[in-house]
Design an enzyme around this catalytic site. Structure first.
Site, PDB file in Angstrom:
ATOM      1  N   CYS A 235       0.787  -1.178   0.102  1.00  0.00           N
ATOM      2  CA  CYS A 235       0.164   0.032   0.069  1.00  0.00           C
ATOM      3  C   CYS A 235       0.811   1.222  -0.167  1.00  0.00           C
ATOM      4  O   CYS A 235       1.641   1.515  -1.076  1.00  0.00           O
ATOM      5  CB  CYS A 235      -1.192  -0.102   1.098  1.00  0.00           C
TER       6      CYS A 235
ATOM      7  N   HIS B 186      -3.760  -4.858  -0.699  1.00  0.00           N
ATOM      8  CA  HIS B 186      -3.408  -5.382   0.595  1.00  0.00           C
ATOM      9  C   HIS B 186      -3.395  -7.077   0.750  1.00  0.00           C
ATOM     10  O   HIS B 186      -4.804  -7.587   1.023  1.00  0.00           O
ATOM     11  CB  HIS B 186      -4.171  -5.029   1.962  1.00  0.00           C
TER      12      HIS B 186
ATOM     13  N   GLU C  86      -2.391  -9.168   2.854  1.00  0.00           N
ATOM     14  CA  GLU C  86      -2.749  -9.757   4.297  1.00  0.00           C
ATOM     15  C   GLU C  86      -4.433  -9.643   4.366  1.00  0.00           C
ATOM     16  O   GLU C  86      -4.728 -10.209   5.229  1.00  0.00           O
ATOM     17  CB  GLU C  86      -2.286  -8.666   5.330  1.00  0.00           C
TER      18      GLU C  86
END
Length: 224
Positions: A95, A205, A207
């Site tokens: 990001c 992202h 994650e």
């Protein structure tokens, strides 16, 4: 507690150690959990020696470009990233952790110098709806290691109002491998990921991107 997973190389078992660089900007806990699930021994720290000596360094980032750059420099993260890359040691940005790798960021008319690992400017998204928040597909280049094993319609989670719309780095030396640039579109196409030697990065992202994100992180860990 981090889950330690291993990669088998013949009869030898090797743990991959990843440091999530903690400079005050980024979802470090979610990154830690995702990296552990994907197969790494993870530590969240800004310790200089640990960040330098880890197999991989992950640089998260949320918020304003200028604030992230300020926090990174105060933690000596700019120096650590530069020294790791000079030695061919893997670094991955996520990001705003990707955005600060470019030459500059422009927010609200204010221009801030980035790390200048890649030329180009991070600018406001050119779309009717901003921020770009939610799931989107990407267009990965042939031979991508980062997206290996993922379907072309795999979706990743984005939350951002700024992006790089023009890839400016040219590779004229045939002995050098040209960077692999992945694109996505929200209004206008923008850079969604880059693979450039030891330096990889994603605008989205991983994650927070479910199974697709886990596969992507596993791909990165497998190169360490």
């Amino acid at each position: 507690m981090s889950i330690v997973s291993t990669a088998n190389t013949g009869s030898t078992t090797v743990s991959k150690r990843v440091v999530v660089f903690d400079y005050g900007f980024g979802n470090v806990r979610s990154a830690e959990r995702a990296l552990a699930r994907a197969g790494a021994e993870v530590e969240i720290t800004r310790d200089f020696d640990k960040a330098m000596n880890a197999d991989g360094l992950l640089v998260p980032g949320v918020g304003a470009f200028a604030a992230c750059m300020k926090g990174l420099k105060e933690a000596r993260g700019d120096w650590i990233i530069d020294r790791r890359l000079a030695g061919g040691r893997p670094v991955m940005g996520i990001c705003v952790g990707m955005q600060i790798l470019f030459a500059r960021g422009i927010e609200h008319g204010v221009e801030t110098e980035g790390l200048d690992e890649w030329p180009g400017a991070v600018e406001p998204l050119q779309a009717e709806i901003v921020p770009h928040m939610g799931w989107n597909t990407v267009d990965a280049p042939a031979g991508s290691e980062l997206f290996a094993g993922l379907d072309a319609d795999a979706r990743f989670y984005f939350v951002h109002s700024y992006a790089v719309h023009d890839w400016a780095l040219e590779t004229h030396n045939p002995a050098l491998t040209a960077p692999k640039v992945t694109w996505s579109t929200h209004g206008k196409p923008f850079v969604a990921a880059v693979e450039n030697g030891a330096l990889w990065a994603t605008q989205f992202h991983p994650e927070k991107s479910g199974d697709a994100g886990a596969q992507l992180l596993n791909n990165w860990i497998g190169t360490l």
